[in-house]
Write a protein that holds these residues in place. Structure first.
Motif, PDB file in Angstrom:
ATOM      1  N   TYR A  64      -6.008  -4.164   1.833  1.00  0.00           N
ATOM      2  CA  TYR A  64      -5.273  -3.238   0.979  1.00  0.00           C
ATOM      3  C   TYR A  64      -6.077  -1.955   0.754  1.00  0.00           C
ATOM      4  CZ  TYR A  64      -2.596  -1.374  -2.949  1.00  0.00           C
ATOM      5  OH  TYR A  64      -1.843  -0.558  -3.768  1.00  0.00           O
ATOM      6  N   SER A  72       0.829  -1.211   0.000  1.00  0.00           N
ATOM      7  CA  SER A  72       0.000   0.000   0.000  1.00  0.00           C
ATOM      8  C   SER A  72       0.865   1.263   0.000  1.00  0.00           C
ATOM      9  CB  SER A  72      -0.950   0.004   1.202  1.00  0.00           C
ATOM     10  OG  SER A  72      -0.248   0.117   2.427  1.00  0.00           O
ATOM     11  N   LYS A 113      -5.911   0.226   3.878  1.00  0.00           N
ATOM     12  CA  LYS A 113      -4.593   0.836   4.099  1.00  0.00           C
ATOM     13  C   LYS A 113      -4.310   1.936   3.079  1.00  0.00           C
ATOM     14  CE  LYS A 113      -2.275  -3.030   6.431  1.00  0.00           C
ATOM     15  NZ  LYS A 113      -1.882  -2.271   7.642  1.00  0.00           N
ATOM     16  N   LEU A 114      -4.670   1.717   1.812  1.00  0.00           N
ATOM     17  CA  LEU A 114      -4.414   2.735   0.796  1.00  0.00           C
ATOM     18  C   LEU A 114      -5.285   3.968   1.031  1.00  0.00           C
ATOM     19  CD1 LEU A 114      -2.776   3.440  -1.709  1.00  0.00           C
ATOM     20  CD2 LEU A 114      -4.618   2.464  -3.101  1.00  0.00           C
TER      21      LEU A 114
END
Length: 487
Positions: free
Chosen positions: A304, A273, A307-308
């Motif tokens: 993911y 990420s 987190k991104l």
């Protein structure tokens, strides 16, 4: 010469046998962050291009015949002046092009490395000796200058992407006519002309003429320009390639990309990420190597996405000249409206907006889209903005098919804890550059750089690729006694 005098030097001018007022008039230097007009630069016309090419043709033979160590010394002095003027050049990169200071500093250092690499080129072997089937004959193959090289450069990394062609082309004995984009004609053109002028480059060897499409077209079509090196959009690159093909002139095309970051099920999701955020949001995503598609295995997909989106929401956006920010402004309203339209259409088609999707003026917030389908604009199109579309996959075959389903083939990245697994996947991906456990935006001055498919015609820049790219191959055979033939 001090900074104030250099600023007066380029006002309303182009660089062509000195600082001259062009026939094409002037164009304003606009600061994207504020809309303020910072000055005027010259705007070249086709007549200005023709005069520049004629001058370059006259100057090139003497430049090519100059002893290699003298050419190298001029390039080393250009590198020294680049570093000496770093503060001034970086300031204009920030103000004219919307770069952050960190991005501008990186770009200048990368250009410095390009200059030093180019300075080392003239002393390298420039040919090879081949055996002959004819007794007593010696076969030499050598690289000779093309003559006049035309360089057309973009606004996003205006210094590095111009100089990666200009410096090696000069090093091997060519004269150069550079047409920078008018949105970066100062940082990416006229300031570099001043550096080369003060380094001792002979008059006529380098011309810098900012201008729009007509100016570029005149350079491409000029019969005395032996090569075009173009960095820009695929659409324009196709047109330039067609003209150069018809005229049988050499062409290097470094075009667009829709680059994929593949996150396999065994990846370090936090690291992936981080790569995804850097690849999508660096310089507002206005990079040909931008991570434009995030392909993530279903087993780690939600992690993911979270987190991104968190990383995106923590990034600051603003005027890079007046504050410490991660993202500066987009280059113009047309680009902003195009990006926003892609985001809106993709959300309307079923994607979920996880972060961003808003703007103030030319400041577009880092945007994360999840559940992006392959038939939506955010997946299909080159974004060139701070948008990270995320698409789920279930198998490696599916991931490879998604990557290769794009006509572009510039860069890709693969995240996996298994190097052998990632390397095996890399062998199936059609891209000129693939980075394992990293992101898509990578450049090293000594490594060949370029793409496949709609991203251009191969690895043209960097290291050994430069020698053959900016020269032509010539065969010379020698025999001590004249040959006698049957008639």
């Amino acid at each position: 010469m001090n900074t104030a005098k250099r600023n007066d030097q380029w006002q309303g001018k182009v660089f062509s046998d000195g600082w001259v007022v062009p026939a094409g008039g002037t164009t304003p230097v606009i600061e994207p962050a504020t809309g303020e007009t910072l000055g005027l630069i010259g705007a070249g016309s086709p007549a200005d291009i023709d005069r520049a090419v004629q001058s370059a043709m006259v100057a090139q033979p003497a430049w090519s015949a100059m002893p290699f160590d003298q050419r190298a010394e001029i390039l080393r002095e250009a590198a020294r002046l680049l570093k000496e003027r770093a503060a001034e050049i970086n300031e204009w990169n920030v103000r004219e092009c919307g770069s952050t200071y960190a991005k501008a500093e990186w770009e200048l250092h990368a250009t410095y490395e390009q200059f030093l690499m180019a300075a080392a080129m003239p002393m390298q072997p420039d040919g090879a000796l081949y055996p002959s089937v004819v007794p007593g004959r010696m076969n030499l193959s050598r690289q000779v200058p093309i003559g006049v090289v035309g360089v057309i450069s973009p606004w996003n990394f205006p210094i590095m992407l111009a100089m990666r062609s200009v410096a090696p082309a000069l090093a091997v004995g060519n004269a150069v006519v550079l047409k920078p984009d008018p949105q970066s004609g100062l940082a990416g053109g006229l300031l570099m002309a001043s550096v080369f002028e003060d380094s001792g480059l002979p008059s006529g060897v380098l011309h810098v003429i900012p201008g729009g499409p007509q100016t570029g077209d005149a350079l491409v079509r000029h019969p005395d320009v032996g090569m075009i090196s173009f960095t820009g959009s695929t659409a324009v690159g196709r047109s330039i390639g067609a003209v150069c093909g018809e005229m049988l002139k050499k062409v290097a095309l470094e075009l667009g990309g829709n680059n994929a970051l593949v996150v396999l099920d065994d990846a370090d999701v936090d690291a992936a990420s981080s790569s995804g955020a850097w690849g999508s949001f660096l310089h507002q995503g206005q990079i040909c190597m931008q991570t434009g598609r995030h392909l993530v295995h279903r087993s780690i997909y939600e992690e993911y996405v979270d987190k991104l989106a968190t990383r995106a929401s923590q990034l600051s956006v603003g005027n890079p000249r007046t504050g410490q920010v991660h993202l500066g402004p987009l280059i113009n309203e047309k680009q902003r409206d195009r990006i926003d339209s892609i985001v809106r259409e993709t959300v309307s088609a079923g994607a979920k907006l996880q972060a961003g999707g808003t703007f103030t003026g030319l400041f577009y917030s880092p945007t994360v889209l999840s559940d992006v389908k392959p038939d939506t604009p955010a997946f299909r199109e080159e974004l060139f903005g701070p948008v990270a579309p995320i698409t789920v996959f279930d198998t490696e075959d599916e991931a490879v098919a998604l990557v290769n389903g794009s006509p572009y083939g510039l860069a890709a990245a693969i995240h996996s804890r298994s190097m052998s697994r990632a390397l095996s996947m890399a062998s199936r991906i059609k891209a000129g550059m693939i980075h394992i456990n990293d992101q898509t935006v990578n450049n090293e001055f000594h490594v060949p750089f370029g793409g496949m498919g709609a991203s251009g015609n191969g690895g043209r820049f960097g290291g050994p690729a430069n020698y053959h790219e900016f020269t032509q191959t010539q065969w010379v055979s020698l025999t001590d006694k004249p040959m006698i033939y049957p008639f």
